[in-house]
Design a protein around this motif. Structure first.
Motif, PDB file in Angstrom:
ATOM      1  N   VAL A  58       4.046  16.689 -53.449  1.00 44.86           N
ATOM      2  CA  VAL A  58       4.249  18.097 -53.448  1.00 44.86           C
ATOM      3  C   VAL A  58       4.937  18.349 -52.089  1.00 44.86           C
ATOM      4  O   VAL A  58       4.458  17.812 -51.222  1.00 44.86           O
ATOM      5  CB  VAL A  58       3.026  18.840 -53.708  1.00 44.86           C
ATOM      6  N   THR A  59       5.814  19.315 -52.018  1.00 42.87           N
ATOM      7  CA  THR A  59       6.472  19.607 -50.804  1.00 42.87           C
ATOM      8  C   THR A  59       6.336  21.113 -50.482  1.00 42.87           C
ATOM      9  O   THR A  59       6.702  22.192 -51.482  1.00 42.87           O
ATOM     10  CB  THR A  59       7.936  19.287 -50.911  1.00 42.87           C
ATOM     11  N   ILE A  60       6.048  21.720 -49.709  1.00 42.97           N
ATOM     12  CA  ILE A  60       5.804  23.218 -49.251  1.00 42.97           C
ATOM     13  C   ILE A  60       6.513  23.397 -47.777  1.00 42.97           C
ATOM     14  O   ILE A  60       6.430  22.547 -46.852  1.00 42.97           O
ATOM     15  CB  ILE A  60       4.406  23.538 -49.095  1.00 42.97           C
ATOM     16  N   THR A  61       7.386  24.384 -47.712  1.00 45.20           N
ATOM     17  CA  THR A  61       8.225  24.771 -46.706  1.00 45.20           C
ATOM     18  C   THR A  61       7.723  25.910 -45.790  1.00 45.20           C
ATOM     19  O   THR A  61       7.307  27.006 -46.664  1.00 45.20           O
ATOM     20  CB  THR A  61       9.829  24.644 -46.787  1.00 45.20           C
ATOM     21  N   CYS A  62       7.982  25.933 -44.676  1.00 47.63           N
ATOM     22  CA  CYS A  62       7.922  27.233 -43.803  1.00 47.63           C
ATOM     23  C   CYS A  62       9.013  27.372 -42.803  1.00 47.63           C
ATOM     24  O   CYS A  62       9.614  26.332 -42.222  1.00 47.63           O
ATOM     25  CB  CYS A  62       6.747  27.184 -42.890  1.00 47.63           C
ATOM     26  N   ARG A  63       9.609  28.525 -42.931  1.00 49.89           N
ATOM     27  CA  ARG A  63      10.669  28.765 -42.129  1.00 49.89           C
ATOM     28  C   ARG A  63      10.431  30.033 -41.020  1.00 49.89           C
ATOM     29  O   ARG A  63       9.931  31.076 -41.388  1.00 49.89           O
ATOM     30  CB  ARG A  63      11.943  29.197 -42.977  1.00 49.89           C
ATOM     31  N   ALA A  64      10.638  29.536 -39.781  1.00 49.31           N
ATOM     32  CA  ALA A  64      10.503  30.641 -38.813  1.00 49.31           C
ATOM     33  C   ALA A  64      11.720  31.382 -38.389  1.00 49.31           C
ATOM     34  O   ALA A  64      12.715  30.987 -38.703  1.00 49.31           O
ATOM     35  CB  ALA A  64       9.870  30.008 -37.531  1.00 49.31           C
ATOM     36  N   SER A  65      11.448  32.724 -38.190  1.00 55.45           N
ATOM     37  CA  SER A  65      12.668  33.783 -37.885  1.00 55.45           C
ATOM     38  C   SER A  65      13.416  33.491 -36.524  1.00 55.45           C
ATOM     39  O   SER A  65      14.322  33.807 -36.245  1.00 55.45           O
ATOM     40  CB  SER A  65      11.947  35.162 -37.911  1.00 55.45           C
ATOM     41  N   GLN A  66      12.516  32.713 -35.654  1.00 61.93           N
ATOM     42  CA  GLN A  66      12.977  32.137 -34.616  1.00 61.93           C
ATOM     43  C   GLN A  66      12.408  30.986 -34.246  1.00 61.93           C
ATOM     44  O   GLN A  66      11.066  30.425 -34.530  1.00 61.93           O
ATOM     45  CB  GLN A  66      12.982  33.236 -33.380  1.00 61.93           C
ATOM     46  N   GLY A  67      12.753  30.142 -33.020  1.00 63.88           N
ATOM     47  CA  GLY A  67      12.120  28.688 -32.976  1.00 63.88           C
ATOM     48  C   GLY A  67      10.894  28.876 -32.402  1.00 63.88           C
ATOM     49  O   GLY A  67      10.581  29.620 -31.733  1.00 63.88           O
ATOM     50  N   VAL A  68      10.070  27.811 -32.802  1.00 64.35           N
ATOM     51  CA  VAL A  68       8.775  27.851 -32.527  1.00 64.35           C
ATOM     52  C   VAL A  68       8.203  26.543 -31.798  1.00 64.35           C
ATOM     53  O   VAL A  68       7.276  26.246 -31.525  1.00 64.35           O
ATOM     54  CB  VAL A  68       7.638  28.178 -33.413  1.00 64.35           C
ATOM     55  N   ARG A  69       9.291  25.579 -31.427  1.00 68.48           N
ATOM     56  CA  ARG A  69       9.238  24.620 -31.085  1.00 68.48           C
ATOM     57  C   ARG A  69       8.577  23.524 -32.140  1.00 68.48           C
ATOM     58  O   ARG A  69       8.918  23.648 -33.386  1.00 68.48           O
ATOM     59  CB  ARG A  69       8.546  24.344 -29.694  1.00 68.48           C
TER      60      ARG A  69
END
Lengths: 118, 107
Positions: free
Chosen positions: B19-30
């Protein structure tokens, strides 16, 4: 081991006030920042507030700013959340959680339910 | 505020699946990102810190990757006890923000 035990949740009328407590044990409480996070029934997690290890700095989410106050008593190893002007949409399980100074939140309490209803 | 977009919101899988889950941040969070597992009526449990560090006591079938704005949680060989809801959390910038959650259900 780390233990965080919240208390104080109950049914309250809109416009009312409530103070939540979180008793900490198993770690040097005075050395760590602490958070409150909430979760409305059946919904996701929402960060509420943070206090630095010595209580000198607080930060709040926009939805609670001006209504909620986070504080701590390091002599009692206890975290608090004073909640004023409560609204129906403040209904949630409130978790206290321990910060790890650069690595996010590691431990959580079991939560206490606040139900705002007329 | 930094928005965390998590996908999918739910998925159906079988024991043994990957299983693969993704998160995308609206700006960089290192690499200031954690993953949590939550079961009904329970507190969240941290699985991953620093985007890829495995929390002590967490099985090695869980892994995290990514930095900046794109992050992934992978569960290899899904086990019955892994059916739960998963959340990402960015702690780079206050206010801290969570992804919307991914419910992993049994197919």
């Amino acid at each position: 081991q780390v233990q965080l035990v919240e208390s104080g949740g109950r049914v309250v009328r809109p416009g009312g006030s409530l103070r939540l407590s979180c008793a900490a044990s198993g770690f040097p409480f005075r050395n760590y920042g602490m958070h409150w996070v909430r979760q409305p029934p059946g919904k996701g997690l929402e960060w509420v507030a943070f206090t630095l290890y010595d209580g000198s700095y607080q930060y709040y989410g926009d939805s609670v700013k001006g209504r909620f106050t986070i504080s701590r008593d390091n002599s009692k190893d206890t975290l608090y959340l004073q909640m004023n002007s409560l609204r129906v949409d403040d209904t949630a399980v409130y978790f206290c959680a321990k910060d790890t100074s650069g690595y996010g939140i590691d431990y959580w309490g079991q939560g206490t339910l606040v139900f705002v209803s007329s | 505020d930094i928005q965390m977009t998590q996908s999918p919101s739910s998925l159906s899988a079988s024991v043994g699946d990957r299983v693969t889950i993704t998160c995308r941040a609206s700006q960089g969070v290192r690499s200031d990102l954690c993953w949590y597992q939550q079961k009904p009526g329970k507190a969240p449990k941290r699985l991953i810190f620093g985007a890829s560090g495995l929390q002590g006591g967490v099985p090695s079938r869980f892994s995290g990757s990514g930095s900046g704005t794109q992050f992934t949680l992978t569960i290899n060989n899904l086990q019955p006890e892994d059916f739960a809801t998963y959340y990402c959390l960015q702690h780079n910038t206050k206010p801290l923000t969570f992804g919307g959650g991914t419910k992993v259900e049994m197919k």
